[in-house]
Scaffold this active site. Structure first.
Site, mmCIF file in Angstrom:
data_model
loop_
_atom_site.group_PDB
_atom_site.id
_atom_site.type_symbol
_atom_site.label_atom_id
_atom_site.label_comp_id
_atom_site.label_asym_id
_atom_site.label_seq_id
_atom_site.Cartn_x
_atom_site.Cartn_y
_atom_site.Cartn_z
ATOM 1 N N GLY A 296 0.917 -1.160 -0.037
ATOM 2 C CA GLY A 296 0.023 -0.091 0.072
ATOM 3 C C GLY A 296 0.693 1.210 -0.046
ATOM 4 O O GLY A 296 0.324 2.415 0.119
ATOM 5 N N HIS B 277 -10.907 0.731 33.188
ATOM 6 C CA HIS B 277 -9.711 0.143 32.264
ATOM 7 C C HIS B 277 -9.223 1.276 31.214
ATOM 8 O O HIS B 277 -7.848 1.498 31.368
ATOM 9 C CB HIS B 277 -10.415 -0.963 31.439
ATOM 10 C CG HIS B 277 -9.072 -1.811 30.812
ATOM 11 N ND1 HIS B 277 -8.614 -3.001 31.297
ATOM 12 C CD2 HIS B 277 -8.520 -1.539 29.730
ATOM 13 C CE1 HIS B 277 -7.682 -3.445 30.505
ATOM 14 N NE2 HIS B 277 -7.618 -2.519 29.414
ATOM 15 N N GLU B 278 -10.157 1.935 30.492
ATOM 16 C CA GLU B 278 -9.597 2.973 29.562
ATOM 17 C C GLU B 278 -9.283 4.139 30.103
ATOM 18 O O GLU B 278 -8.139 4.807 29.904
ATOM 19 C CB GLU B 278 -10.627 3.116 28.440
ATOM 20 C CG GLU B 278 -11.245 1.849 27.666
ATOM 21 C CD GLU B 278 -10.256 1.025 27.002
ATOM 22 O OE1 GLU B 278 -8.985 1.762 26.630
ATOM 23 O OE2 GLU B 278 -10.025 -0.095 26.764
ATOM 24 N N LYS C 267 4.064 1.339 -4.670
ATOM 25 C CA LYS C 267 5.115 0.900 -5.562
ATOM 26 C C LYS C 267 4.699 1.012 -7.216
ATOM 27 O O LYS C 267 5.322 1.666 -8.037
ATOM 28 C CB LYS C 267 5.645 -0.482 -5.138
ATOM 29 C CG LYS C 267 6.005 -0.419 -3.689
ATOM 30 C CD LYS C 267 6.696 -1.883 -3.200
ATOM 31 C CE LYS C 267 5.603 -2.947 -3.196
ATOM 32 N NZ LYS C 267 4.640 -2.455 -1.986
ATOM 33 N N THR C 268 3.531 0.262 -7.091
ATOM 34 C CA THR C 268 2.937 0.175 -8.570
ATOM 35 C C THR C 268 2.699 1.636 -9.243
ATOM 36 O O THR C 268 2.631 1.715 -10.349
ATOM 37 C CB THR C 268 1.715 -0.833 -8.469
ATOM 38 O OG1 THR C 268 1.908 -2.065 -7.913
ATOM 39 C CG2 THR C 268 1.083 -0.707 -10.086
#
Length: 653
Positions: free
Chosen positions: A220, A440-441, A223-224
């Protein structure tokens, strides 16, 4: 070349291109020939004793009976389906179809005393045809399937060898302006464009242009697209083919296709050959099979190496290839004279991401409130294809809401989808689990904001996303980082432990929600010991070698340390986790009121921003007279930037 043109003409004729119609015409011709030779009356039957010069006349069965009754015939021959009767003077032969089950004719012949006999309706041709027909049928079926194979495999013997239908030949309109975020890679391939446009300039001076350029990078990264831009800038034919297209079940097909590909490219020179996913045929021959590796892939690779060696220095044909697995390629491909140059097409930095986003929003109606730089900061580590997908997702979200333009909130939602997954709004979690997720968060967020070297919080959410996440905390780095210092790794460990510690401090019981956090924290400490030399256990000794792979980080090799070292390493990892966990628990207890306020806000809004998290922490620190770690961290970054600017100005002087 003349033979090749003749072969191409043969392959392009009507009968080779339409085997089914050819078989049908062949069958009809044989049937018609059979009808002509045999005939309805079989007048030329070899076993008939009647005059071959007599005129044949077809009559009804009843008319033949009348002729017999009136004694106008002197001889009758009866076959399986045909009756023939000769007139008294021998000038005519009457023929009619035999009516099965009628015995009156024979009785009439006996009564009138007319000679009659039987005859065989077959002749030498029908006998021969009976023997040859099965063989002709097999040949026709073979021609049909051979034609089908020719269509599917592209020409040559049984359709093998010719690669024209597997090659995409075009003159791309893509330019370098359409490729953003890979400025260094564009500079590397710029001289290829000049060589293709003005080859004489380089030949006269004696320069040898690289025969092949290998584009290496993560999936992604463009390159192409970069290869197409080279052809577009040079305005030359672009022959693109996938590496897997050379591989067939028949040995030798791949090598023939390679030869055909290079012949076409040389014929249309100057041109560019682009082989995508070259690792499909370029895998190292040292890893061959049990039969010595003499398979179709190896023969194809050998032919590719031979063709690349066959280029002269003045042949204006450039080979571009792309791969995200350079570590498995055969070394013969990478030597000078073949793929002389390897160009890294890496994931973009901050400036590159901004440029890529600007390219992709050209055809999208964006609102004035869209800040592409803020989006670029949130997408560190993403490739160009990911950024294009984010812009498209944002446009889809805006269209779903019947908006006229794409707003900043749509871009942020698209980023969250890319990083954390699709929001599961229909997933209902019970209040108890929601409370656990909120603490937790909040624990992750507070530790990240109060630990030096940790990534700052961008957003905290208790909305389920993805496959299993019941909540998430998005962290963004202050700037692009290509390496991490020791204190930053420990900060990452502390941040990961913050969720489990918050469950213990505020809930009083731990849950399974921290499983992935603990796994990642353990891996970080293990890498510090085994690979980075950041502990006293192994010192500077590397215990496990890692090999860079663009398809998922480092690939760990086999273990290269003793059992005693393993025991010491396990003890170090456990003690380090315990020590940092205690420090995190103490930090959370110190900021207990800030956590409670953060959880209350999460319950109310379900999503809170990084600015809201920092505001809560700053207010708590002011109320309790604590020295703000957030301000200290920010000041440290600003001081470093000022110091870098001072050093740069000093170097210029």
């Amino acid at each position: 070349m003349a033979n090749q043109e003749n072969n191409n003409n043969d392959n392009n004729n009507f009968f080779n291109q339409n085997p089914l119609i050819t078989f049908a015409i062949f069958s009809v011709a044989v049937i018609l020939l059979f009808k002509v030779m045999v005939g309805d009356g079989a007048a030329g039957g070899t076993q008939s004793a009647m005059s071959p010069t007599a005129r044949v006349k077809s009559v009804d069965y009843s008319e033949l009976k009348r002729l017999v009754k009136d004694k106008e015939v002197k001889k009758v021959e009866i076959g399986q389906t045909i009756i023939r009767a000769m007139s008294n003077d021998g000038s005519k032969i009457y023929t009619t179809r035999l009516v099965k089950g009628d015995n009156e004719l024979v009785k009439m012949l006996d009564k009138e005393g007319i000679e009659y006999t039987g005859f065989s309706e077959t002749n030498w041709f029908t006998d021969m045809f009976g023997w040859l027909f099965p063989f002709l049928l097999i040949i026709g079926i073979w021609m049909f399937f051979a034609g089908r194979m020719q269509k599917s495999m592209g020409g040559g013997l049984l359709g093998m060898g010719n690669s024209k239908k597997l090659i995409s030949s075009e003159k791309p309109k893509t330019k370098f302006d359409d490729v953003a975020g890979v400025e260094e890679a564009k500079e590397e391939v710029q001289e290829i464009v000049d060589f293709l446009k003005y080859p004489g300039r380089y030949v006269e001076i004696g320069a040898k242009i690289p025969k092949g350029v290998l584009l290496v990078g993560s999936p992604g990264t463009g390159k192409t697209l970069l290869a197409k831009a080279v052809a577009g800038e040079a305005e030359v034919p672009f022959f693109s083919v996938s590496g897997s297209s050379f591989i067939e079940m028949f040995v030798g097909v791949g090598a023939a296709r390679v030869r055909d590909l290079f012949e076409q490219a040389k014929k249309d020179a100057p041109s560019i050959i682009f082989i995508d996913e070259i690792d499909a045929i370029g895998k190292s021959r040292a890893a061959g099979g049990v039969m010595g590796g003499n398979d179709e892939r190896e023969q194809t690779l050998n032919q590719l190496l031979a063709e690349m060696d066959g280029f002269g220095t003045d042949t204006p044909v450039i080979i571009l290839a792309a791969t995200n697995r350079p570590e498995i390629l055969d070394q013969a491909l990478l030597r000078p004279g073949r793929f002389d140059r390897q160009v890294l097409v890496d994931k973009p930095d901050f400036e590159g991401r901004v440029k890529i986003l600007k390219v992709h929003v050209k055809d999208v109606k964006i609102d004035d409130d869209v800040d592409l730089e803020e989006v670029a900061r949130l997408t560190a580590g993403l490739a160009g294809a990911d950024l294009a997908n984010i812009v498209n997702e944002a446009a889809l979200l805006a269209g779903r809401k019947s908006q006229k333009t794409v707003k900043q909130k749509d871009m942020f939602e698209a980023v969250e989808r890319a990083l954390a997954g699709l929001a599961k709004k229909s997933r209902r979690i019970n209040p108890k689990e929601k409370k656990i997720v909120a603490y937790h968060e909040s624990g992750h967020a507070l530790i990240a904001e109060t630990t030096e070297g940790a990534k700052k919080v961008s957003k905290v959410s208790i909305v389920p996303r993805g496959l299993a996440a019941l909540g998430y905390t998005l962290n963004k780095p202050e700037e692009d980082k290509f390496m991490m210092q020791k204190h930053e790794l420990w900060a990452e460990v502390d941040t990961l432990l913050g969720g489990r510690a918050a469950e213990q401090v505020f809930i009083g019981e731990i849950s399974t929600g921290a499983g992935n956090d603990l796994e990642r924290a353990t891996d970080i400490i293990k890498s510090m010991v085994q690979t980075y030399g950041m502990s006293d256990i192994a010192g500077l000794m590397v215990l496990e070698k890692s090999r860079q792979s663009f398809l998922g980080g480092g690939q760990q090799a086999t273990r290269e340390y003793s059992d005693k070292m393993a025991e010491e390493m396990d003890a170090f990892i456990k003690s380090s986790l315990d020590e940092h966990y205690k420090n995190v628990v103490a930090r959370l207890e110190e900021y207990k009121e800030a956590i409670e306020e953060m959880v209350a806000l999460l319950y109310k809004k379900e999503n809170i921003t990084g600015e809201e998290v920092r505001e809560i922490i700053l207010n708590f620190e002011k109320e309790h007279g604590l020295e703000s770690k957030i301000v200290q961290e920010t000041e440290t970054i600003e001081d470093e930037l000022k110091e870098d600017a001072t050093m740069s100005s000093g170097d210029e002087k």
